[in-house]
Scaffold this motif. Structure first.
Motif, PDB file in Angstrom:
ATOM      1  N   VAL A 109       0.824  -1.205   0.000  1.00 45.36           N
ATOM      2  CA  VAL A 109       0.000   0.000   0.000  1.00 45.36           C
ATOM      3  C   VAL A 109       0.861   1.260   0.000  1.00 45.36           C
ATOM      4  O   VAL A 109       0.622   2.190  -0.783  1.00 45.36           O
ATOM      5  N   GLU A 110       1.862   1.327   0.864  1.00 48.69           N
ATOM      6  CA  GLU A 110       2.705   2.521   0.940  1.00 48.69           C
ATOM      7  C   GLU A 110       3.421   2.784  -0.384  1.00 48.69           C
ATOM      8  O   GLU A 110       3.477   3.928  -0.853  1.00 48.69           O
ATOM      9  N   LYS A 111       3.946   1.732  -1.009  1.00 46.16           N
ATOM     10  CA  LYS A 111       4.635   1.890  -2.289  1.00 46.16           C
ATOM     11  C   LYS A 111       3.670   2.342  -3.384  1.00 46.16           C
ATOM     12  O   LYS A 111       4.022   3.181  -4.215  1.00 46.16           O
ATOM     13  N   ALA A 112       2.469   1.787  -3.379  1.00 47.55           N
ATOM     14  CA  ALA A 112       1.471   2.150  -4.402  1.00 47.55           C
ATOM     15  C   ALA A 112       1.066   3.610  -4.273  1.00 47.55           C
ATOM     16  O   ALA A 112       0.976   4.335  -5.276  1.00 47.55           O
ATOM     17  N   ILE A 113       0.827   4.055  -3.044  1.00 49.22           N
ATOM     18  CA  ILE A 113       0.423   5.451  -2.846  1.00 49.22           C
ATOM     19  C   ILE A 113       1.582   6.392  -3.176  1.00 49.22           C
ATOM     20  O   ILE A 113       1.378   7.440  -3.794  1.00 49.22           O
ATOM     21  N   ALA A 114       2.796   6.019  -2.830  1.00 49.25           N
ATOM     22  CA  ALA A 114       3.968   6.837  -3.190  1.00 49.25           C
ATOM     23  C   ALA A 114       4.102   6.951  -4.708  1.00 49.25           C
ATOM     24  O   ALA A 114       4.338   8.048  -5.243  1.00 49.25           O
ATOM     25  N   ALA A 115       3.940   5.838  -5.409  1.00 49.24           N
ATOM     26  CA  ALA A 115       4.032   5.857  -6.873  1.00 49.24           C
ATOM     27  C   ALA A 115       2.896   6.679  -7.480  1.00 49.24           C
ATOM     28  O   ALA A 115       3.106   7.440  -8.432  1.00 49.24           O
ATOM     29  N   ALA A 116       1.701   6.555  -6.922  1.00 47.14           N
ATOM     30  CA  ALA A 116       0.552   7.320  -7.426  1.00 47.14           C
ATOM     31  C   ALA A 116       0.760   8.812  -7.193  1.00 47.14           C
ATOM     32  O   ALA A 116       0.458   9.634  -8.072  1.00 47.14           O
ATOM     33  N   ARG A 117       1.293   9.170  -6.029  1.00 48.97           N
ATOM     34  CA  ARG A 117       1.555  10.593  -5.735  1.00 48.97           C
ATOM     35  C   ARG A 117       2.616  11.154  -6.673  1.00 48.97           C
ATOM     36  O   ARG A 117       2.516  12.294  -7.131  1.00 48.97           O
ATOM     37  N   ASP A 124      -4.725  15.101  -7.696  1.00 51.42           N
ATOM     38  CA  ASP A 124      -5.212  14.226  -6.635  1.00 51.42           C
ATOM     39  C   ASP A 124      -4.978  12.746  -6.912  1.00 51.42           C
ATOM     40  O   ASP A 124      -4.945  12.305  -8.062  1.00 51.42           O
ATOM     41  N   VAL A 125      -4.858  12.003  -5.801  1.00 52.18           N
ATOM     42  CA  VAL A 125      -4.809  10.542  -5.821  1.00 52.18           C
ATOM     43  C   VAL A 125      -6.037  10.053  -5.067  1.00 52.18           C
ATOM     44  O   VAL A 125      -6.281  10.490  -3.940  1.00 52.18           O
ATOM     45  N   ASP A 126      -6.812   9.187  -5.672  1.00 53.69           N
ATOM     46  CA  ASP A 126      -7.977   8.596  -5.020  1.00 53.69           C
ATOM     47  C   ASP A 126      -7.621   7.172  -4.621  1.00 53.69           C
ATOM     48  O   ASP A 126      -7.051   6.426  -5.424  1.00 53.69           O
ATOM     49  N   VAL A 127      -7.953   6.794  -3.394  1.00 53.26           N
ATOM     50  CA  VAL A 127      -7.684   5.454  -2.892  1.00 53.26           C
ATOM     51  C   VAL A 127      -9.020   4.777  -2.640  1.00 53.26           C
ATOM     52  O   VAL A 127      -9.880   5.338  -1.946  1.00 53.26           O
ATOM     53  N   ALA A 128      -9.204   3.588  -3.194  1.00 50.50           N
ATOM     54  CA  ALA A 128     -10.457   2.864  -3.018  1.00 50.50           C
ATOM     55  C   ALA A 128     -10.635   2.458  -1.565  1.00 50.50           C
ATOM     56  O   ALA A 128      -9.687   2.027  -0.898  1.00 50.50           O
TER      57      ALA A 128
END
Length: 193
Positions: A109-117, A124-128
């Motif tokens: 999760v942390e890596k995915a959100i960092a990559a999305a940011r 914006d980044v939306d997280v399901a």
């Protein structure tokens, strides 16, 4: 973080059926779509205005493997935003859209959100909501929670806030936005940090 949710806090039934949660997407006389998508929804003017306004700046979406599998990655076209980051320990090996779709498979999760940011820059980044959103919320990676609440009670199912046991309650601020639609109420909460 956001999703459509039942009154009792579920984003799907136990068998992953969403039942009437998305009925409001087709019950109005205003046609709209997310930027960059061909899929159209029909809702009330209030819901259309909220969805277009709130999601207009979304560049990337972070989802889990379960949602990816249930939707087949929306056949390679992001439902919102320009790029989807899928949290999974095992990327699909035979997905027919793998070579052309704007999807990235990330372990954690942390890596995915960092990559999305990083992809989104100042957008914006939306997280399901659900497992991925719950983990991100627990890790302090969520700034805002969007609840599109539908007046239906499932009794059980896949929880919106799948955070597991918490050492202490996660506090949200009072809603910054409340928009009543037809068979849905849109609520936006900032997360207390």
């Amino acid at each position: 973080m956001g999703a459509v949710v039942s009154l009792d806090g579920f984003i799907a039934e136990d068998n992953d059926d969403v039942g009437p949660l998305f009925d409001w997407y087709g019950n109005g006389d205003v046609t709209w779509s997310f930027l960059g998508t061909d899929d159209e929804a029909r809702s009330t003017q209030a819901s259309a205005d909220f969805m277009r306004s709130h999601y207009r700046n979304v560049a990337a979406v972070v989802i889990g493997r379960r949602l990816f599998d249930l939707t087949n990655g929306w056949n390679g076209k992001p439902a919102a935003g320009e790029h989807v980051f899928v949290v999974t320990h095992q990327p699909p090996t035979d997905w027919e859209h793998a070579d052309t779709a704007p999807f990235t498979f990330v372990d954690g999760v942390e890596k995915a959100i960092a990559a999305a940011r990083e992809f989104a820059g100042d957008r914006d980044v939306d997280v399901a909501a659900g497992q991925i959103g719950g983990q991100a919320l627990k890790l302090g990676l969520i700034d805002q929670v969007v609840v599109n609440q539908v007046p239906v009670v499932f009794g059980s199912g896949r929880p919106f806030f799948a955070t597991g046991t918490l050492a202490e309650p996660l506090r949200l601020e009072n809603p910054t936005t409340i928009v009543p639609g037809d068979r849905v109420t849109h609520l936006v909460y900032d997360v207390s940090h």
